[in-house]
Design a protein around this motif. Sequence first.
Motif, PDB file in Angstrom:
ATOM      1  N   VAL A  30       0.637  -1.032   0.360  1.00 33.43           N
ATOM      2  CA  VAL A  30       0.113  -0.126   0.113  1.00 33.43           C
ATOM      3  C   VAL A  30       0.609   0.881  -0.499  1.00 33.43           C
ATOM      4  CG1 VAL A  30      -0.275   0.230   2.506  1.00 33.43           C
ATOM      5  CG2 VAL A  30      -1.962   1.612   0.967  1.00 33.43           C
ATOM      6  N   LEU A  31       0.505   1.924  -0.366  1.00 35.22           N
ATOM      7  CA  LEU A  31       1.378   3.406  -0.572  1.00 35.22           C
ATOM      8  C   LEU A  31       0.751   5.001   0.506  1.00 35.22           C
ATOM      9  CD1 LEU A  31       2.473   4.686  -3.584  1.00 35.22           C
ATOM     10  CD2 LEU A  31       1.604   6.476  -2.411  1.00 35.22           C
ATOM     11  N   LEU A  32       1.362   5.073   0.765  1.00 36.66           N
ATOM     12  CA  LEU A  32       0.684   6.505   2.051  1.00 36.66           C
ATOM     13  C   LEU A  32       1.174   7.335   1.191  1.00 36.66           C
ATOM     14  CD1 LEU A  32       2.803   5.417   5.405  1.00 36.66           C
ATOM     15  CD2 LEU A  32      -0.045   5.388   4.550  1.00 36.66           C
ATOM     16  N   PHE A  33      -0.561   8.421   0.956  1.00 36.92           N
ATOM     17  CA  PHE A  33      -0.043   9.444  -0.384  1.00 36.92           C
ATOM     18  C   PHE A  33      -1.142  10.462   0.732  1.00 36.92           C
ATOM     19  CE2 PHE A  33      -3.215  12.127  -3.298  1.00 36.92           C
ATOM     20  CZ  PHE A  33      -2.268  12.243  -3.352  1.00 36.92           C
ATOM     21  N   SER A  34      -0.882  11.684   1.659  1.00 39.11           N
ATOM     22  CA  SER A  34      -1.674  12.340   2.825  1.00 39.11           C
ATOM     23  C   SER A  34      -1.364  13.269   1.178  1.00 39.11           C
ATOM     24  CB  SER A  34       0.093  12.958   3.480  1.00 39.11           C
ATOM     25  OG  SER A  34       1.177  13.493   3.183  1.00 39.11           O
ATOM     26  N   GLY A  35      -1.068  13.608   0.232  1.00 41.82           N
ATOM     27  CA  GLY A  35      -1.034  14.830  -0.249  1.00 41.82           C
ATOM     28  C   GLY A  35       0.134  15.863  -0.610  1.00 41.82           C
ATOM     29  N   GLY A  36       1.238  15.763   0.586  1.00 43.01           N
ATOM     30  CA  GLY A  36       2.009  16.650   0.756  1.00 43.01           C
ATOM     31  C   GLY A  36       3.143  16.359  -0.683  1.00 43.01           C
ATOM     32  N   LYS A  37       4.081  16.900  -0.643  1.00 42.97           N
ATOM     33  CA  LYS A  37       5.005  17.290  -2.270  1.00 42.97           C
ATOM     34  C   LYS A  37       5.875  15.601  -2.093  1.00 42.97           C
ATOM     35  CE  LYS A  37       9.246  18.996  -0.285  1.00 42.97           C
ATOM     36  NZ  LYS A  37       8.466  18.598   1.152  1.00 42.97           N
ATOM     37  N   ASP A  38       6.562  15.205  -1.014  1.00 41.19           N
ATOM     38  CA  ASP A  38       6.975  13.998  -1.161  1.00 41.19           C
ATOM     39  C   ASP A  38       6.104  12.671  -1.332  1.00 41.19           C
ATOM     40  OD1 ASP A  38      10.136  14.663  -0.178  1.00 41.19           O
ATOM     41  OD2 ASP A  38       9.032  15.028   1.478  1.00 41.19           O
ATOM     42  N   VAL A  62      -3.389   8.132   6.507  1.00 42.63           N
ATOM     43  CA  VAL A  62      -3.662   8.027   7.645  1.00 42.63           C
ATOM     44  C   VAL A  62      -4.269   9.589   8.063  1.00 42.63           C
ATOM     45  CG1 VAL A  62      -2.992   8.006  11.028  1.00 42.63           C
ATOM     46  CG2 VAL A  62      -1.984   6.934   8.709  1.00 42.63           C
ATOM     47  N   ASP A  63      -5.507  10.154   9.116  1.00 43.30           N
ATOM     48  CA  ASP A  63      -6.248  11.701   8.116  1.00 43.30           C
ATOM     49  C   ASP A  63      -5.900  12.246  10.266  1.00 43.30           C
ATOM     50  OD1 ASP A  63      -7.270  13.943   8.132  1.00 43.30           O
ATOM     51  OD2 ASP A  63      -9.081  13.013   7.020  1.00 43.30           O
ATOM     52  N   THR A  64      -5.923  12.848  10.661  1.00 44.14           N
ATOM     53  CA  THR A  64      -5.395  13.461  11.830  1.00 44.14           C
ATOM     54  C   THR A  64      -6.652  14.087  12.216  1.00 44.14           C
ATOM     55  OG1 THR A  64      -4.819  15.640  11.161  1.00 44.14           O
ATOM     56  CG2 THR A  64      -3.377  14.225  11.795  1.00 44.14           C
ATOM     57  N   GLY A  65      -7.080  14.571  10.935  1.00 43.69           N
ATOM     58  CA  GLY A  65      -9.160  15.408  11.163  1.00 43.69           C
ATOM     59  C   GLY A  65      -8.444  17.191  11.246  1.00 43.69           C
ATOM     60  N   HIS A  66      -7.375  16.889  11.452  1.00 43.89           N
ATOM     61  CA  HIS A  66      -6.804  18.534  10.848  1.00 43.89           C
ATOM     62  C   HIS A  66      -5.842  18.587   9.924  1.00 43.89           C
ATOM     63  CE1 HIS A  66      -7.672  18.534  16.029  1.00 43.89           C
ATOM     64  NE2 HIS A  66      -8.624  18.776  15.524  1.00 43.89           N
ATOM     65  N   GLY A  83      -8.361   7.222 -10.639  1.00 44.82           N
ATOM     66  CA  GLY A  83      -9.404   5.884 -10.720  1.00 44.82           C
ATOM     67  C   GLY A  83      -8.439   4.735  -9.377  1.00 44.82           C
ATOM     68  N   ALA A  84      -8.053   5.333  -8.449  1.00 43.15           N
ATOM     69  CA  ALA A  84      -7.291   4.763  -7.040  1.00 43.15           C
ATOM     70  C   ALA A  84      -8.001   4.268  -6.352  1.00 43.15           C
ATOM     71  CB  ALA A  84      -6.149   5.386  -6.430  1.00 43.15           C
ATOM     72  N   ARG A  85      -8.157   3.145  -5.358  1.00 42.57           N
ATOM     73  CA  ARG A  85      -8.606   3.179  -4.085  1.00 42.57           C
ATOM     74  C   ARG A  85      -7.990   4.084  -3.185  1.00 42.57           C
ATOM     75  NH1 ARG A  85      -8.120  -2.666  -0.601  1.00 42.57           N
ATOM     76  NH2 ARG A  85      -9.531  -1.822   0.810  1.00 42.57           N
ATOM     77  N   LEU A  86      -8.769   4.478  -2.326  1.00 42.74           N
ATOM     78  CA  LEU A  86      -8.162   5.409  -1.123  1.00 42.74           C
ATOM     79  C   LEU A  86      -8.621   4.755  -0.039  1.00 42.74           C
ATOM     80  CD1 LEU A  86      -6.407   7.496   0.067  1.00 42.74           C
ATOM     81  CD2 LEU A  86      -8.511   9.016   0.153  1.00 42.74           C
ATOM     82  N   ILE A  87      -7.444   4.741   1.363  1.00 39.36           N
ATOM     83  CA  ILE A  87      -7.870   3.788   2.553  1.00 39.36           C
ATOM     84  C   ILE A  87      -8.155   5.079   2.827  1.00 39.36           C
ATOM     85  CG2 ILE A  87      -8.073   2.340   4.214  1.00 39.36           C
ATOM     86  CD1 ILE A  87      -6.811   0.288   2.113  1.00 39.36           C
ATOM     87  N   VAL A  88      -8.067   5.732   3.946  1.00 43.16           N
ATOM     88  CA  VAL A  88      -8.371   6.470   5.211  1.00 43.16           C
ATOM     89  C   VAL A  88      -8.669   6.229   6.424  1.00 43.16           C
ATOM     90  CG1 VAL A  88      -9.083   8.666   6.488  1.00 43.16           C
ATOM     91  CG2 VAL A  88      -9.194   8.322   4.205  1.00 43.16           C
ATOM     92  N   ALA A  89      -7.690   5.792   6.861  1.00 42.95           N
ATOM     93  CA  ALA A  89      -7.520   5.637   8.515  1.00 42.95           C
ATOM     94  C   ALA A  89      -7.693   7.228   9.501  1.00 42.95           C
ATOM     95  CB  ALA A  89      -6.093   4.798   9.355  1.00 42.95           C
ATOM     96  N   SER A  90      -8.602   7.212  10.374  1.00 42.85           N
ATOM     97  CA  SER A  90      -9.099   8.022  11.426  1.00 42.85           C
ATOM     98  C   SER A  90      -8.214   8.030  12.554  1.00 42.85           C
ATOM     99  CB  SER A  90     -10.572   8.358  10.904  1.00 42.85           C
ATOM    100  OG  SER A  90     -10.654   9.462  10.992  1.00 42.85           O
ATOM    101  N   ASN A 125      -5.942  -4.615   6.627  1.00 44.78           N
ATOM    102  CA  ASN A 125      -6.475  -4.930   5.453  1.00 44.78           C
ATOM    103  C   ASN A 125      -4.858  -6.163   4.728  1.00 44.78           C
ATOM    104  OD1 ASN A 125      -7.882  -2.644   3.928  1.00 44.78           O
ATOM    105  ND2 ASN A 125      -7.228  -1.670   5.900  1.00 44.78           N
ATOM    106  N   GLY A 126      -4.273  -6.397   6.278  1.00 47.47           N
ATOM    107  CA  GLY A 126      -2.965  -7.620   5.756  1.00 47.47           C
ATOM    108  C   GLY A 126      -1.846  -6.957   4.692  1.00 47.47           C
TER     109      GLY A 126
END
Length: 301
Positions: A30-38, A62-66, A83-90, A125-126
């Motif tokens: 799985v690829l972590l994608f926060s929306g930051g430049k990296d 991993v969404d902090t809500g802030h 068209g990717a699948r996004l999993i949000v860990a809240s 998610n294994g």
Amino acid sequence: MSYELSHLEALEAESIFIIREVAAELDRPVLLFSGGKDSAVMLHLAVKAFWPAPLPFPLMHVDTGHNFPEVIQYRDERVAELGARLIVASVQEAIDAGKVTEEKGPRASRNRLQTQPLLEAIEKNGFNAVFGGARRDEEKARAKERVYSFRDEFGQWDPKNQRPELWALYNGRHRRGEHLRVFPLSNWTELDIWQYIGRENVALPSIYYTHRREVFRRDGMLMAWSPFMSMMPGETVTTETVRFRTVGDMTCTACVPSTASTVEQVIAEVTASRVTERGASRADDKFSETAMEDRKREGYF
């Protein structure tokens, strides 16, 4: 005809090789994608690695809500575009369920609460490989980490128990319940990232470029005002022309004075800077001398 690769071409080739190795060797990455430049550059590289086929793994945030609204908007637009699948860990859901306790006070931040939702999402998610956008030049704890960073069944990292990576040979062996954190951008610098963004025309959230924002000074940093933060005596809010070098939770991410509105102008700023983006802009790294390493040992990015 010269077959010698440029500096950026060599970095790109190395990162794409790592991404493809993981996809070939491990069955549930799985690829972590926060929306930051990296993470934006890492996602761009992953798309190139498998083009014209779709991404063979989902994205996770991993969404902090802030988070900054501009970043969440960019995240959702990029995911929809691919068209990717996004999993949000809240983090908010973890707080509501009583799994973590929210900090109180003017210096409170949810950034340190991301570990529990991250590890829970990995287990649920294994996933056995997690791509992260960390770079070795960012911070001293990250400089210690290998490209394939082994994590035990509790998601923890032991900096003294790492595998050799001679001749770009990576060891992905693991037992059930264990996983790897994989960092394709390990050998990149902040300047490399911005030069690549310019070369590839990678879109970014608007806050990476100059804009007007309400800010206040704290601990020598220019913090963006938000409704999630409590002001301390003597702190006053002013409106300044700024941009962000790094993006995280609003409560711990500082901005810098800047008039850079283009990639070329940002590159000129980064070239002249003598402080890393985390050193200049992340209050959570100043929590203690070993703040990042302590969090990484517990399972943080």
